[in-house]
Design a protein around this motif. Sequence first.
Motif, PDB file in Angstrom:
ATOM      1  N   TYR A  52       0.839  -1.194   0.000  1.00 26.26           N
ATOM      2  CA  TYR A  52       0.000   0.000   0.000  1.00 26.26           C
ATOM      3  C   TYR A  52       0.880   1.253   0.000  1.00 26.26           C
ATOM      4  O   TYR A  52       2.023   1.245   0.469  1.00 26.26           O
ATOM      5  N   TRP A  69      -8.444   3.268  -2.583  1.00 25.62           N
ATOM      6  CA  TRP A  69      -8.554   3.327  -4.037  1.00 25.62           C
ATOM      7  C   TRP A  69      -8.070   2.012  -4.654  1.00 25.62           C
ATOM      8  O   TRP A  69      -6.996   1.508  -4.316  1.00 25.62           O
ATOM      9  N   ASN A  71      -7.654   0.127  -8.535  1.00 26.79           N
ATOM     10  CA  ASN A  71      -7.787   0.054  -9.981  1.00 26.79           C
ATOM     11  C   ASN A  71      -8.272  -1.342 -10.368  1.00 26.79           C
ATOM     12  O   ASN A  71      -8.272  -2.256  -9.552  1.00 26.79           O
ATOM     13  N   SER A  78      -2.925  -0.228  -8.600  1.00 24.59           N
ATOM     14  CA  SER A  78      -3.528   1.028  -8.172  1.00 24.59           C
ATOM     15  C   SER A  78      -2.556   2.197  -8.260  1.00 24.59           C
ATOM     16  O   SER A  78      -2.950   3.351  -8.036  1.00 24.59           O
ATOM     17  N   GLY A  81      -3.810   4.854 -10.641  1.00 25.78           N
ATOM     18  CA  GLY A  81      -4.492   6.012 -10.083  1.00 25.78           C
ATOM     19  C   GLY A  81      -3.528   6.992  -9.450  1.00 25.78           C
ATOM     20  O   GLY A  81      -3.702   8.208  -9.546  1.00 25.78           O
ATOM     21  N   PHE A  82      -2.487   6.465  -8.798  1.00 24.07           N
ATOM     22  CA  PHE A  82      -1.499   7.307  -8.118  1.00 24.07           C
ATOM     23  C   PHE A  82      -0.706   8.148  -9.110  1.00 24.07           C
ATOM     24  O   PHE A  82      -0.510   9.351  -8.915  1.00 24.07           O
ATOM     25  N   GLY A  87      -3.275  11.106  -7.768  1.00 31.02           N
ATOM     26  CA  GLY A  87      -2.258  11.022  -6.727  1.00 31.02           C
ATOM     27  C   GLY A  87      -1.689  12.388  -6.371  1.00 31.02           C
ATOM     28  O   GLY A  87      -2.038  13.401  -6.980  1.00 31.02           O
ATOM     29  N   TYR A 118      -3.700   3.736  -1.542  1.00 30.75           N
ATOM     30  CA  TYR A 118      -3.578   3.086  -2.843  1.00 30.75           C
ATOM     31  C   TYR A 118      -3.082   1.667  -2.605  1.00 30.75           C
ATOM     32  O   TYR A 118      -1.974   1.474  -2.099  1.00 30.75           O
ATOM     33  N   ASP A 120      -2.288  -2.246  -4.010  1.00 31.48           N
ATOM     34  CA  ASP A 120      -2.106  -3.219  -5.093  1.00 31.48           C
ATOM     35  C   ASP A 120      -2.732  -4.535  -4.659  1.00 31.48           C
ATOM     36  O   ASP A 120      -2.237  -5.207  -3.753  1.00 31.48           O
TER      37      ASP A 120
END
Length: 492
Positions: A52, A69, A71, A78, A81-82, A87, A118, A120
Amino acid sequence: MLSSLFIANEAAPETNLITKLPGFSNGSFPSKHYGGYITIAGIGNTGKNLFYYFVESERHPENDPVVLWLNGGPGCSSFDGFVYEHGPFNFEEGKPKGSLPILHLNPYSWSKVSNVIYLDSPAGVGLSFSKDPRNYETGDLQTASDTHTFLVKWFEQFPEFLSNPFYISGESYAGIYVPTLASQVAKGIKDGTKPIINFKGYMVGNGVADRKFDGNALVPFAHGMGLISDSIYEEVEAACEGNYYYAQSDICYQKLERVDQAIDGLNIYNILEPCYHRPITEEKANNYKQNTSIPASFQQLGKTEKPLPVRTRMFGRAWPYRAPVEVGIVTLWPQLAAKSVSGVSVPCFNDEIATRWLNDKAVREAIHAEPESVAGAWDLCTSRIHYNHSGGSMIPYHLNLTMQGYRALIFSGDHDMCVPFTGSEAWTRSLGYKIVDEWRNWISNGDVAGYLQEYDHNLTFLTIKGAGHTVPEYKPQEALHFYSRWLQGLRI
């Protein structure tokens, strides 16, 4: 044995504090950042190590909501998104070309108004990994269970955020991740799972929901956007009788082929934007020309390298646009790319900035991620997991959650052809809730930014004008506007 760095990351959160990042030289961060792993049980002795990156709110972290968050893909990181969406940084191509990118503060980061995690997920995606490859076999329900376990452990490490309102958010295939996880969290609260998470609601952007609604969304979208003529639409409607996602007859299939021909060449993730095509050798380009018909501009790929956009890469996190995701094993993006005649990977994306940055040794050390020798190379979308779509339709999940009082925002970039807004609008309407705020525009920075309709049971459907599949990437200012107002419970 995992490295000593990994062991340190399992300690108190302050050992996970990120104090500097390669590429950022504009002073200190506007809020605290943390990164590291939380290990959950799996097959074998090593478990699943989920990575994270946590960004505290730049406003009032002690009171502002905590937002997870995710993805989609499935199998996409994710960090998408970052890096490319909301982000804390905007990433600029490094100089000379090929060097690490330059990081600037993002004025429209969602950390302006919220704490953001965020993640993964599942294991095998992004920087998350397991030493036992059997842990890469997963699916909708297992991923939801694992992520719930992650959240419980995360809040144990960050107990100061337990009283903050908590929301789950994501886009594309996270239209599956979000409601299934939300249901796990809601169940955990009912069951008294400690610590008790202050869960308030969830957000889904251009999300997968239901094979019927998703699969039938494209034809009305293409017609409404002027991509197919009235006559083509009427012929398809007559031949298919409203069922476009699975052709019931040869004549229906033939008419759908006319739709495919009409929209061929468009960027399916934003019909307003051109496609990025990864440069290939002249030999491959010539081979591709001999095997398929392609536009002349694409035939030049082996001769002229196009510029590499940073905030304009278009990589979808869903499936090819006409067929909805089916029950069973999901074909991942890298697997689709491997089957392409051209060998140029999935068209319309450029993830080189994120790939270069997240595979840099110094960057991984700075964010407390394991090196490639342990966690593997970072890919935007992985091929190392085996993913089973086992959750079915999400409509029962949405009904159950909203009936329990959890808030839900379903938002759509209205120029996305991969998961068109027409499908999301249809399924939210199908829930049968009373309309409490009739279809109207919403305003950002003095201009019409989209449209919305609110229902009882705290359900809102919202479109973003001119945005594609990844809304904050295309419309960052407008995205921050509706995001911040919805979190505060204000009228958008």
